[in-house]
Design a protein around this motif. Structure first.
Motif: not given
Length: 170
Positions: A128-154
């Motif tokens: 649970i702790g690592e899932i929480n960390r992964a969700l936090e890290w993902d939210a704080a770091h841009e998706h360089g390969l596929t920008p978040m603006s491409k499909a924010p709903d997905k």
């Protein structure tokens, strides 16, 4: 069955050879000389600029970390970041050929993900702790390969799926 996030009992041995064979297949399918070079990179090298790398590199990083007992927990974190990133990449790019990245994702989820999930599943607090960390890290770091603006709903759907998985074990 493994469910949406690849969890479930395993009938497969945790053979390092299978992991290495699968990761060797990733480089040509991922489509770049850079992907082939990442096979020989250390975990520290893989982490450099990982936000801009192909999602398969997160799995490579997790697999390398999981080989060492002292970094298994960190492997869980990077595996779940990789799950988030790869699932988003696939969802945001539905035109990808089924025998390319979707097939690589399925293979990596089985070969790399299954042993990591089995390890983490036996340690619910760590998991649970690592899932929480992964969700936090993902939210704080841009998706360089596929920008978040491409499909924010997905992206929100994928993040909610991991959140729901975490909720099943709290």
């Amino acid at each position: 069955g493994g469910g949406l996030w690849g969890l479930g009992p395993s009938n497969f041995p945790r053979a390092r050879l299978r992991v290495l064979a699968c990761l060797t297949l990733v480089a040509p399918v991922a489509g770049s000389a850079r992907a082939a070079e990442s096979q020989d990179e250390t975990p520290a090298q893989l982490k450099q600029g990982i936000e801009g790398r192909h999602p398969a590199d997160y799995y490579k990083l997790a697999a390398k970390l999981f080989q060492d007992a002292s970094t298994k927990q960190e492997a869980v974190f990077w595996f779940y970041v990789g799950q988030l990133r790869y699932r988003y990449y696939l969802a945001a790019n539905p035109e990808l050929k089924p025998d390319g990245d979707p097939a690589v994702f399925a293979s990596l989820s089985e070969v790399v993900g299954r042993p990591i999930n089995e390890f983490a599943g036996g340690k619910p607090d760590l998991w649970i702790g690592e899932i929480n960390r992964a969700l936090e890290w993902d939210a704080a770091h841009e998706h360089g390969l596929t920008p978040m603006s491409k499909a924010p709903d997905k992206n929100q759907q994928i993040r909610a799926g991991l959140g729901a998985l975490r909720g099943q074990h709290t």
